[in-house]
Design an enzyme around this catalytic site. Structure first.
Site, mmCIF file in Angstrom:
data_model
loop_
_atom_site.group_PDB
_atom_site.id
_atom_site.type_symbol
_atom_site.label_atom_id
_atom_site.label_comp_id
_atom_site.label_asym_id
_atom_site.label_seq_id
_atom_site.Cartn_x
_atom_site.Cartn_y
_atom_site.Cartn_z
ATOM 1 N N TYR A 81 35.123 -76.490 -11.713
ATOM 2 C CA TYR A 81 34.432 -76.517 -12.923
ATOM 3 C C TYR A 81 35.541 -76.816 -14.227
ATOM 4 C CZ TYR A 81 31.854 -73.975 -9.718
ATOM 5 O OH TYR A 81 31.032 -73.761 -8.539
ATOM 6 N N TYR A 88 17.672 -73.684 -3.671
ATOM 7 C CA TYR A 88 19.359 -73.611 -3.956
ATOM 8 C C TYR A 88 19.814 -72.335 -3.819
ATOM 9 C CZ TYR A 88 23.160 -73.185 -7.489
ATOM 10 O OH TYR A 88 24.153 -72.946 -7.917
ATOM 11 N N LYS A 91 27.376 -77.177 -2.466
ATOM 12 C CA LYS A 91 27.127 -78.221 -3.255
ATOM 13 C C LYS A 91 27.638 -79.707 -2.597
ATOM 14 C CE LYS A 91 26.453 -75.513 -7.278
ATOM 15 N NZ LYS A 91 27.114 -74.791 -8.573
ATOM 16 N N SER A 113 28.863 -72.004 -4.152
ATOM 17 C CA SER A 113 29.232 -73.555 -4.559
ATOM 18 C C SER A 113 29.591 -74.656 -3.798
ATOM 19 C CB SER A 113 29.353 -73.543 -6.006
ATOM 20 O OG SER A 113 28.762 -72.684 -6.656
ATOM 21 N N VAL A 145 31.733 -68.792 -5.803
ATOM 22 C CA VAL A 145 31.746 -67.783 -6.328
ATOM 23 C C VAL A 145 31.848 -66.417 -5.123
ATOM 24 C CG1 VAL A 145 29.356 -67.094 -6.587
ATOM 25 C CG2 VAL A 145 30.914 -66.728 -8.504
HETATM 26 N N1 GLN Z 1 24.985 -69.406 -6.189
HETATM 27 C C1 GLN Z 1 26.082 -69.508 -7.509
HETATM 28 C C2 GLN Z 1 25.123 -69.586 -8.656
HETATM 29 O O1 GLN Z 1 24.214 -70.367 -8.683
HETATM 30 C C3 GLN Z 1 27.010 -70.306 -6.859
HETATM 31 C C4 GLN Z 1 28.030 -70.514 -8.396
HETATM 32 C C5 GLN Z 1 29.420 -70.734 -7.883
HETATM 33 O O2 GLN Z 1 29.555 -70.607 -6.627
HETATM 34 N N2 GLN Z 1 30.276 -70.833 -8.576
HETATM 35 O O3 GLN Z 1 25.368 -68.884 -9.733
#
Ligand code: GLN
Length: 301
Positions: A236, A188, A64, A61, A254
């Site tokens: 988050y 993505y 992003k 993430s 993650v």
């Molecule tokens: N690729 C992961 C997902 O879409 C990214 C989520 C994350 O890093 N929190 O679930």
């Protein structure tokens, strides 16, 4: 700085509660909670590092932040018709709010919002072109051409992307997805599978530090706004806790990575695959807390 980072790495090696690795992406489930790395990139490009700072991991993430910068460059304020700017208070992959809020995700740093951002930059382009642009942006920011997408991580996420496909289809039902869900999610999962070391990631974050000696890839006004979003939304439903403990704009992934920005001072990357209950790196957060205590870099003084 080297002494501070060596001390943090030594302290982290002793921590027994190292969190749990993500299991919903099979390739990430194979990681161990043992590694820990940290790197600080200073204006001018010097990198100070300790621990497993030269081991690659998937940024997940954290990507992003880069796609948001690209989307703002491409669409400007038009982007905000597709996605909001408020913290979510929900898990990164939650679908709950989307129903209440008619398919407009709360912010660009949760999954639904990032999927909308990727969908927006896909308009009129092939996934390959968008991923090429993302890699160019990151390589330019990091001044390092040796940054790639880990294909097995992307394939592994693609095969288990049920929730993200559901988020995309839900937005499609509300007219907030312009491309087929499979195309947007395919792009993505590849952006999430960009692999970097802490040293590379810290350097890639320098464009958000916004002072002399940092790459000028976005305007100062945009730097302020991206940092604001990272502070409010980058962890988050753990964003408040991160602001409380660390006091820096940050973005977690993650895969166990965290990128934090000390405005005007440095970009910091930490990595350890074990996550806390909110899906943010347990040791990464703790290390950032130690670093800020040692340097006084919290934006709150
Ligand atoms: N690729 C992961 C997902 O879409 C990214 C989520 C994350 O890093 N929190 O679930």
């Amino acid at each position: 700085m080297q002494a501070i980072l060596d001390r943090i790495a030594a302290d982290m090696a002793l921590v027994t509660d190292r969190g749990k690795v993500a299991t919903y992406i099979p390739e990430l489930a194979r990681q161990s909670t043992a590694p820990f790395g940290i790197a600080v990139a200073l204006p001018g490009g010097q990198v100070v590092q300790a621990g497993d700072s030269a081991t690659g991991f998937s940024i997940q993430s954290i990507s992003k932040v880069f796609t948001l910068a690209i989307a703002l460059g491409r669409l400007g304020d038009q982007l905000w018709t597709r996605v909001g700017r408020e913290p979510s208070g929900h898990a990164f992959n939650s679908i709950l709010q989307l129903e209440h809020e008619n398919g407009i995700p709360r912010n660009p740093l949760i999954n639904a919002g990032a999927i909308a951002v990727t969908d927006a930059i896909l308009a009129g382009h092939q996934p390959r072109e968008v991923l090429g642009e993302l890699l160019r942006f990151i390589r330019l920011a990091a001044e390092d051409d040796d940054i790639h997408i880990n294909k097995s991580v992307a394939a592994s996420e693609q095969a288990t992307a049920h929730r993200n496909i559901a988020l995309a289809e839900f937005m499609a039902a509300h007219g907030n997805l312009k491309n087929p869900a499979a195309l947007t999610i395919g792009t993505y999962v590849h952006q999430c599978a960009v692999e970097m070391t802490c040293a590379q990631l810290a350097r890639a974050g320098l464009f958000l530090v916004g002072t002399q000696g940092c790459p000028r890839l976005v305007s100062p006004a945009r730097i302020r706004r991206i940092n604001a979003l990272m502070m409010m939304c980058g962890h988050y439903d753990g964003s408040g806790e991160f602001a409380y403990r660390v006091g820096l704009p940050g973005k977690s992934g993650v895969g166990g990575g965290i990128l934090a920005i000390a405005p005007g001072r440095a970009a910091i990357a930490a990595w350890s695959p074990g996550l806390n209950a909110r899906g943010n790196s347990a040791l990464g957060t703790l290390a950032m807390e130690h670093l800020v205590r040692a340097t006084g870099w919290s934006v709150f003084g």
